[in-house]
Design a protein around this motif. Structure first.
Motif, PDB file in Angstrom:
ATOM      1  N   UNK A 142       5.730   3.592  -0.468  1.00 49.95           N
ATOM      2  CA  UNK A 142       4.874   4.743  -0.708  1.00 49.95           C
ATOM      3  C   UNK A 142       5.612   5.991  -0.272  1.00 49.95           C
ATOM      4  N   UNK A 207       4.410  -4.111 -10.024  1.00 54.34           N
ATOM      5  CA  UNK A 207       3.749  -2.815  -9.923  1.00 54.34           C
ATOM      6  C   UNK A 207       2.550  -2.710 -10.859  1.00 54.34           C
ATOM      7  N   UNK A 241       0.192   5.348 -10.971  1.00 51.61           N
ATOM      8  CA  UNK A 241       0.201   4.068 -10.290  1.00 51.61           C
ATOM      9  C   UNK A 241      -0.899   3.905  -9.264  1.00 51.61           C
ATOM     10  N   UNK A 242      -1.277   4.971  -8.668  1.00 51.67           N
ATOM     11  CA  UNK A 242      -2.265   4.835  -7.609  1.00 51.67           C
ATOM     12  C   UNK A 242      -3.418   5.787  -7.843  1.00 51.67           C
ATOM     13  N   UNK A 243      -4.448   5.522  -7.172  1.00 53.85           N
ATOM     14  CA  UNK A 243      -5.642   6.328  -7.314  1.00 53.85           C
ATOM     15  C   UNK A 243      -6.121   6.749  -5.931  1.00 53.85           C
TER      16      UNK A 243
ATOM     17  N   UNK B 109      -4.935  -1.405  -2.028  1.00 54.87           N
ATOM     18  CA  UNK B 109      -3.916  -2.164  -2.725  1.00 54.87           C
ATOM     19  C   UNK B 109      -4.426  -3.572  -2.952  1.00 54.87           C
ATOM     20  N   UNK B 140      -5.293  -4.694   0.873  1.00 57.82           N
ATOM     21  CA  UNK B 140      -4.857  -3.957   2.046  1.00 57.82           C
ATOM     22  C   UNK B 140      -5.187  -2.496   1.810  1.00 57.82           C
ATOM     23  N   UNK B 141      -5.451  -1.824   2.891  1.00 59.74           N
ATOM     24  CA  UNK B 141      -5.953  -0.466   2.774  1.00 59.74           C
ATOM     25  C   UNK B 141      -5.167   0.435   3.712  1.00 59.74           C
ATOM     26  N   UNK B 175      -3.164  -2.159  -8.724  1.00 60.47           N
ATOM     27  CA  UNK B 175      -3.539  -1.017  -7.920  1.00 60.47           C
ATOM     28  C   UNK B 175      -4.729  -0.303  -8.545  1.00 60.47           C
TER      29      UNK B 175
END
Lengths: 253, 253
Positions: A142, A207, A241-243, B109, B140-141, B175
């Motif tokens: 990250x 991913x 990819x992430x939120x 995640x 996991x957070x 994700x």
DNA sequence: AATCCACATTTGTCCAATCAAATATACACG
DNA sequence: CGTGTATATTTGATTGGACAAATGTGGATT
């Protein structure tokens, strides 16, 4: 009700000024008012537009920087726009130098370790000899700030460091940062390369990306007094990819 | 060499003042000068001690806040210390309310999904009927700010939402944030519970902790117009879990 | 034409001060 | 004695100003 003072000449001001400015700028960025890669107006121009002080504008810009919308540098010709950090992450880098930097200042999440025998190409890239046994540590990374972007990482460590790797797995568990733990002194960065490639299926699967997504492949080799320690490949996808999960939105605010 | 101006009366000032103050305060925190949970000196006191303005102290404190060392609140009796965010994270919460808040504003995640049949106890906790089939989503957070802390999450979703879960796995990959994706309207938080428990072996293994580590178990139940959507257990360990990797240290700066 | 230096511009850092908002404390009152 | 209110304290927000540091620009020099 408190009496309206001279400070707030705007009766609609519920939130602090810098937050309102921040929101306006975010909307403009989302709307494309400031194209990607362009320069934002200067602090003084924004202060003039919003009829406030430079400090207040700076406060708004600081939050935009934290969120990854803009980057700032001292001196002239600063502030580069990135419209939306979630969707156009790769382009938001100010330079390759910045990408290299960000690739180090990250959270590394361990995934798994395996042994590999270097073939000719890999040996050349990681700085070893073909036929040598190395550890291959895969994980996810990250990036700062805010942990908004992510990439897949493959790190390579010579097998003669087996003790160190085993110790890390035993004592530290799955979360550790390889470099910080291994560095017994200053590290010379021997090699830095970057290429645009199609993601290997293994990476995109990890991913959660569509097969054949494009990515920037980032190679780094570190060397300490003891020799080559780690070589790493970072795969920076160009996709979202992430939120972020924001309680405000959940509550309909 | 620039002429020394009246601003810097300290010739050893290489870094900006607020950074030096920040460093001093970090060292004090690490050394235990400000006990955990206690109040820091006020801004004015610190400004007086460091012979600077309140503004500069605020700048240093802002960074300490960003790093999770302290929390701040407007008004009197503020600033709660947490010595080191890596090691004593749980105690750094200002209140349970803050913990609940942080448990939502996080990165989730995805790890794996499985089906479970609710037993009596679980049914009571997640708000379902014993014998019902639910999805169990583990992951996991990472908590804000800076993604410094971590916890294990088990989310429970009624099996009648199978389509939604499958769609998420297909399109979003590993994700995603469950709540944001599922919320079609405002969410009422029906239940919030917190307990101090020993971590189940499964959880501690995933997080790489010693067996029997202590954690705060945090239960939340969300409900939308369509009924109970998600129940989640967050396991907040009190241990050190993640590491920051900082290029400055690597280079011996 | 290439290089170097002065200058203008812009952001980083810092100060002094003010008002607003939140909070704790002490005091008055029933 | 409990409760509520006035008061003091502290942080949040904001202004205006100042100098330092970094950077781009343009002109002078070689």
């Amino acid at each position: 009700m408190p009496p309206s003072k001279s400070i707030s000449d705007d009766p609609t001001a519920a939130a602090p000024r810098y937050q309102r400015i921040q929101r306006v700028l975010e909307e403009r960025l989302a709307a494309g008012a400031y194209p990607l890669g362009s320069l934002m107006p200067t602090e003084i121009e924004l202060a003039s537009e919003f009829e406030t002080s430079r400090f207040t504008v700076r406060e708004a810009l600081r939050h935009l920087t934290d969120r990854g919308y803009i980057t700032r540098k001292q001196g002239m010709g600063t502030r580069v726009v990135s419209t939306d950090p979630k969707t156009e992450y790769v382009q938001s880098f100010d330079s390759l130098e910045e990408l290299f930097q960000i690739a180090v200042e990250t959270w590394f999440v361990f995934h798994e370790t395996s042994k590999v025998v270097l073939d000719a190409e890999l040996a050349g890239r990681v700085g070893g000899q073909a036929g040598e046994e190395w550890f291959k540590v895969t994980g996810v990374r990250w990036t700062q700030p805010g942990g908004r972007a992510i990439c897949h990482v493959q790190s390579y460590i010579p097998a003669r460091y087996a003790d160190a790797v085993a110790a890390l797995e035993d004592h530290e568990g799955p979360f550790f940062s390889l470099l910080e733990r291994h560095a017994d002194g200053p590290i010379d960065e021997v090699v830095q390369e970057i290429r645009a490639v199609a993601m290997p299926a293994e990476i995109s699967r990890t991913l959660g990306l569509a097969n054949g997504s494009w990515a920037l492949q980032l190679l780094r080799r570190y060397r300490t007094a003891g020799g080559v320690l780690i070589a790493s490949f970072n795969w920076h996808p160009a996709d979202q990819l992430t939120y972020t999960m924001r309680i405000e939105r959940l509550r309909g605010a």
